[in-house]
Design an enzyme around this catalytic site. Structure first.
Site, PDB file in Angstrom:
ATOM      1  N   GLN A  70       0.826  -1.217   0.000  1.00  0.00           N
ATOM      2  CA  GLN A  70       0.000   0.000   0.000  1.00  0.00           C
ATOM      3  C   GLN A  70       0.858   1.265   0.000  1.00  0.00           C
ATOM      4  O   GLN A  70       0.346   2.362  -0.187  1.00  0.00           O
ATOM      5  CB  GLN A  70      -0.921   0.033   1.229  1.00  0.00           C
ATOM      6  CG  GLN A  70      -2.067  -0.946   1.159  1.00  0.00           C
ATOM      7  CD  GLN A  70      -2.984  -0.761   2.344  1.00  0.00           C
ATOM      8  OE1 GLN A  70      -2.700  -1.270   3.430  1.00  0.00           O
ATOM      9  NE2 GLN A  70      -4.065  -0.026   2.162  1.00  0.00           N
ATOM     10  N   HIS A 155      -7.300  -8.712   6.702  1.00  0.00           N
ATOM     11  CA  HIS A 155      -7.392  -7.674   5.663  1.00  0.00           C
ATOM     12  C   HIS A 155      -5.987  -7.344   5.132  1.00  0.00           C
ATOM     13  O   HIS A 155      -5.769  -7.293   3.921  1.00  0.00           O
ATOM     14  CB  HIS A 155      -8.070  -6.435   6.273  1.00  0.00           C
ATOM     15  CG  HIS A 155      -8.165  -5.256   5.352  1.00  0.00           C
ATOM     16  ND1 HIS A 155      -9.355  -4.765   4.878  1.00  0.00           N
ATOM     17  CD2 HIS A 155      -7.205  -4.453   4.810  1.00  0.00           C
ATOM     18  CE1 HIS A 155      -9.129  -3.724   4.082  1.00  0.00           C
ATOM     19  NE2 HIS A 155      -7.827  -3.515   4.030  1.00  0.00           N
ATOM     20  N   HIS A 159      -3.839  -8.039   1.436  1.00  0.00           N
ATOM     21  CA  HIS A 159      -3.087  -7.043   0.660  1.00  0.00           C
ATOM     22  C   HIS A 159      -1.789  -7.627   0.113  1.00  0.00           C
ATOM     23  O   HIS A 159      -1.497  -7.481  -1.072  1.00  0.00           O
ATOM     24  CB  HIS A 159      -2.745  -5.819   1.515  1.00  0.00           C
ATOM     25  CG  HIS A 159      -3.814  -4.761   1.504  1.00  0.00           C
ATOM     26  ND1 HIS A 159      -4.292  -4.199   0.343  1.00  0.00           N
ATOM     27  CD2 HIS A 159      -4.476  -4.148   2.516  1.00  0.00           C
ATOM     28  CE1 HIS A 159      -5.215  -3.292   0.652  1.00  0.00           C
ATOM     29  NE2 HIS A 159      -5.350  -3.250   1.956  1.00  0.00           N
TER      30      HIS A 159
HETATM   31 ZN    ZN Z   1      -6.674  -2.092   2.981  1.00  0.00          ZN
END
Ligand code: ZN
Length: 215
Positions: A70, A155, A159
């Site tokens: 991310q 979660h 990713h």
């Molecule tokens: Zn996320």
């Protein structure tokens, strides 16, 4: 231009490393979010610095977890603080090369994602998980997690596998989010067109170069 203007491989490496020092959270549909991350083979001061930056970015964005891809880093690494409170350092956890070895139960609850601003949906996750991973000192640990912290880890684990929570929705639930997802895609492509973000091919080449540095 004399030969002094040619970048040596060492200098190029330094530039790459410097570039890594200013991390930013990337948004859908950045290719990093679809990257299957690789295991980290080297823990050093630079990696610890990157992890600190990930915590800072996560808190600034009011998140409770953040995965390396991310912020454009193709590594199997994520950080969490289920309280989302920078004062509660004892709630911070770093997971390097994690594996979820057991999943038990199932529960539906609402999730959001720092790479999908303003988008929320109900996602089914295991209620209890067992995770093993390494910490930043290279020590392996195993932890049993339940409820919300377990949801956060699942979660973030998704990713680093290149999955988004939207991949876990029913077609009907996903359909409701489609206009917002399309908006993000339009914005991203527009910024690419303006040259503010690299093309997908350039971004993928960058991820491949970063992969070679540390995996
Ligand atoms: Zn996320």
């Amino acid at each position: 231009m004399g030969p002094g203007c040619v970048l040596s491989p060492l200098l190029f490496n330094l530039i790459a490393v410097t570039a890594m020092k200013t991390l930013q959270i990337v948004w859908h549909p950045h290719p990093a979010l679809r990257w299957k991350c690789r295991e980290v083979t080297r823990i050093d001061a630079e990696l610890r610095g990157l992890v600190q930056q990930m915590f800072d970015l996560m808190y600034a964005a009011r998140g409770v977890g953040l995965a390396a891809n991310q912020v454009g880093l193709p590594y199997r690494l994520f950080v969490i603080n289920p309280e989302g409170d920078p004062e509660q350092k004892d709630q911070e956890m770093v997971f390097l090369n994690p594996r979820i070895t057991r999943r038990k139960g199932s529960e539906e609850d609402e999730e959001g994602c720092l790479s999908l601003p303003e988008i929320h949906a109900s996602v089914t996750r295991a209620t209890q998980i067992v995770v093993d991973a390494f910490d930043l000192s290279g020590r392996q640990f195993e932890v049993v997690m339940e409820d919300f912290p377990a949801r956060v880890v699942q979660h973030e684990y998704d990713h680093i596998e290149g999955l988004m929570f939207t991949d876990r929705l029913s077609p009907a639930a996903l359909g409701k989010l489609t206009p917002m997802l399309t908006d993000l895609e339009v914005q991203f492509r527009a910024r690419q067109k303006e040259g503010l973000i690299g093309t997908d091919d350039e971004l993928k080449a960058e991820l491949q170069a970063l992969e070679k540095l540390r995996t």
